[in-house]
Scaffold this motif. Structure first.
Motif, PDB file in Angstrom:
ATOM      1  N   THR A 207      31.872  30.826  26.392  1.00 19.74           N
ATOM      2  CA  THR A 207      31.164  31.714  27.383  1.00 19.74           C
ATOM      3  C   THR A 207      30.855  30.785  28.426  1.00 19.74           C
ATOM      4  OG1 THR A 207      28.596  31.092  26.380  1.00 19.74           O
ATOM      5  CG2 THR A 207      29.920  33.241  25.841  1.00 19.74           C
TER       6      THR A 207
ATOM      7  N   ASN B 169      25.381  29.223  31.759  1.00 21.22           N
ATOM      8  CA  ASN B 169      24.696  29.505  32.702  1.00 21.22           C
ATOM      9  C   ASN B 169      24.240  29.145  33.393  1.00 21.22           C
ATOM     10  OD1 ASN B 169      22.105  28.445  31.300  1.00 21.22           O
ATOM     11  ND2 ASN B 169      22.254  29.880  29.988  1.00 21.22           N
TER      12      ASN B 169
ATOM     13  N   ARG C 192      31.182  30.512  38.358  1.00 18.90           N
ATOM     14  CA  ARG C 192      30.872  31.413  38.572  1.00 18.90           C
ATOM     15  C   ARG C 192      29.652  32.031  39.974  1.00 18.90           C
ATOM     16  NH1 ARG C 192      27.068  32.102  33.568  1.00 18.90           N
ATOM     17  NH2 ARG C 192      25.845  33.766  33.875  1.00 18.90           N
TER      18      ARG C 192
ATOM     19  N   GLU D 113      30.588  35.908  40.508  1.00 18.62           N
ATOM     20  CA  GLU D 113      29.377  37.099  40.841  1.00 18.62           C
ATOM     21  C   GLU D 113      29.572  37.545  42.695  1.00 18.62           C
ATOM     22  OE1 GLU D 113      26.090  34.684  40.985  1.00 18.62           O
ATOM     23  OE2 GLU D 113      26.178  34.580  38.369  1.00 18.62           O
TER      24      GLU D 113
ATOM     25  N   PRO E 194      34.795  38.267  38.381  1.00 16.45           N
ATOM     26  CA  PRO E 194      36.156  37.582  37.632  1.00 16.45           C
ATOM     27  C   PRO E 194      37.535  36.993  37.395  1.00 16.45           C
ATOM     28  CG  PRO E 194      33.823  38.203  36.520  1.00 16.45           C
ATOM     29  CD  PRO E 194      34.372  39.061  37.393  1.00 16.45           C
TER      30      PRO E 194
ATOM     31  N   THR F 252      36.384  31.144  29.853  1.00 16.06           N
ATOM     32  CA  THR F 252      35.070  32.152  30.491  1.00 16.06           C
ATOM     33  C   THR F 252      34.825  32.674  31.560  1.00 16.06           C
ATOM     34  OG1 THR F 252      34.958  29.694  32.437  1.00 16.06           O
ATOM     35  CG2 THR F 252      34.433  28.804  30.395  1.00 16.06           C
TER      36      THR F 252
ATOM     37  N   SER G 272      35.817  36.228  30.075  1.00 17.41           N
ATOM     38  CA  SER G 272      34.539  36.170  28.826  1.00 17.41           C
ATOM     39  C   SER G 272      33.327  36.600  29.491  1.00 17.41           C
ATOM     40  CB  SER G 272      34.165  34.941  28.377  1.00 17.41           C
ATOM     41  OG  SER G 272      32.522  35.749  27.808  1.00 17.41           O
ATOM     42  N   LEU G 273      33.494  36.233  30.847  1.00 19.66           N
ATOM     43  CA  LEU G 273      32.533  36.964  32.067  1.00 19.66           C
ATOM     44  C   LEU G 273      32.728  38.515  32.465  1.00 19.66           C
ATOM     45  CD1 LEU G 273      30.537  36.500  33.122  1.00 19.66           C
ATOM     46  CD2 LEU G 273      31.044  35.538  35.511  1.00 19.66           C
TER      47      LEU G 273
ATOM     48  N   GLU H 179      32.135  40.829  29.751  1.00 21.76           N
ATOM     49  CA  GLU H 179      30.949  40.989  29.924  1.00 21.76           C
ATOM     50  C   GLU H 179      30.143  41.874  31.051  1.00 21.76           C
ATOM     51  OE1 GLU H 179      28.581  37.061  30.066  1.00 21.76           O
ATOM     52  OE2 GLU H 179      29.230  36.603  28.478  1.00 21.76           O
ATOM     53  N   ARG H 180      30.722  41.660  32.058  1.00 21.35           N
ATOM     54  CA  ARG H 180      30.838  42.612  32.489  1.00 21.35           C
ATOM     55  C   ARG H 180      30.919  43.817  32.988  1.00 21.35           C
ATOM     56  NH1 ARG H 180      32.516  45.223  37.400  1.00 21.35           N
ATOM     57  NH2 ARG H 180      34.938  44.845  36.832  1.00 21.35           N
TER      58      ARG H 180
END
Length: 334
Positions: A2, A5, A225, A229, A234, A314, A317-318, A321-322
């Motif tokens: 991941t 953060n 990142r 956003e 992503p 990564t 993965s983001l 998640e989104r």
């Protein structure tokens, strides 16, 4: 895997800066110690004060030479500023991304290079140049190019140029010192000073380069990142990075060598990973060159970018998640 953060990235950054402060202190202490020892041996009065004066003058002169002789990145990249009349669509995209990140609209400079360059140049957010190559613009569609621009302007938002310049001071000073010291062979008594100064500068340069590279990789992940956003996708940035990585592989070596000097600033490193080259020698082609392990070690220690595959994973993965969050929100509304 991941994406780290914000807190994890901050911790890494603070630790790296603390270590670089220690490296800088070691450089100053090492140089001071060499001159203090020499002055004490020859019996000079008040050697501590004189050693301090010599150390400050030496480091100050090196800093003045190193930081005033650096050519602009645009010159290295062969880029030329363009206005909104020449590139109206590109300017609209850059202006929109700058507004989303709340940073001033940069000057756009374009190079004719086929290597996929994308970088920002400048210390102050209000005096930034966004450098893109023709290879990057041609390789990407509108959405992917927007994601790349978002990544670069995220560096502006995070003031990465200023941060990286500041933390590179011990590395620059150590490199400046060692390149200006003569070879100790045949220097007689002067070797008493030259040899320990070479040792100090080399140790500090290696340690500083390693720590600076770690922090640079952290900043790249933070920019990934932020771009993900801002654009809300992503996956688009992942596609852009994969496309540019393929373009680097297809770029002739001579073209990559021409832009090696700006590799650390670009969105992807513009040189090949030695670990990706399996060079074999000998009649049977089964002997690994003795230098190959050293090349791989240098790459791992000094590379300023995370492995592209790690960045892609990564981002994917983001993206997952989104999508999960979006599905949960939809279910809650229903």
């Amino acid at each position: 895997m991941t994406m780290p953060n914000g807190r994890a990235l901050l911790v890494r950054m603070v630790v790296s800066i603390a270590l670089l402060a220690l490296v800088m202190a070691s450089l100053v202490a090492g140089i001071w110690g060499v001159f203090y020892g020499l002055l004490s041996i020859v019996g000079v009065g008040n050697p501590a004060t004189l050693a301090s004066v010599i150390s400050v003058c030496l480091l100050g002169s090196i800093a003045a030479l190193e930081f005033t002789q650096v050519s602009t990145v645009e010159r290295f990249a062969g880029a030329t500023p363009v206005d909104d009349d020449a590139e109206p669509e590109l300017y609209r995209t850059v202006t929109a991304v700058a507004a989303m990140l709340d940073v001033p609209v940069p000057t756009i400079a374009i190079s004719d290079s086929r290597a996929p360059e994308a970088m920002v140049v400048g210390y102050r957010p209000d005096a930034i140049h966004l450098v893109l190559s023709a290879g990057t613009i041609d390789a990407l569609d509108a959405d992917a190019l927007e994601a790349v621009i978002a990544h670069e302007l995220a560096h502006v938002k995070n003031r990465d140029a200023m941060v990286m310049t500041a933390i590179s001071v011990p590395v620059v000073l150590a490199a400046g010192l060692r390149t200006r010291l003569p070879e100790p062979a045949g220097k007689g008594a002067a070797s008493i000073v030259i040899v320990p100064l070479l040792f100090v500068s080399n140790v500090v340069w290696i340690a500083g380069r390693t720590i600076t590279a770690v922090l640079a990789r952290v900043r790249e992940r933070a920019a990934d990142r932020a771009a993900a956003e801002v654009t809300g996708s992503p996956a688009v940035l992942a596609t852009a990075l994969a496309t540019l990585d393929d373009r680097i592989e297809a770029t002739p070596t001579r073209d990559l060598r021409a832009v090696e000097s700006v590799s650390s600033l670009s969105i992807l490193p513009l040189e090949a990973d030695p670990g990706s080259r399996d060079i074999r020698l000998g009649p049977e082609g089964d002997i690994e060159p003795s230098y190959q392990w050293f090349d791989r070690l240098k790459w791992r220690l000094f590379t300023t970018h995370p492995p592209t595959e790690d960045r892609l994973e990564t981002l994917r993965s983001l993206e997952r998640e989104r999508r999960l969050e979006s599905e949960r929100d939809r279910e809650e509304r229903d």
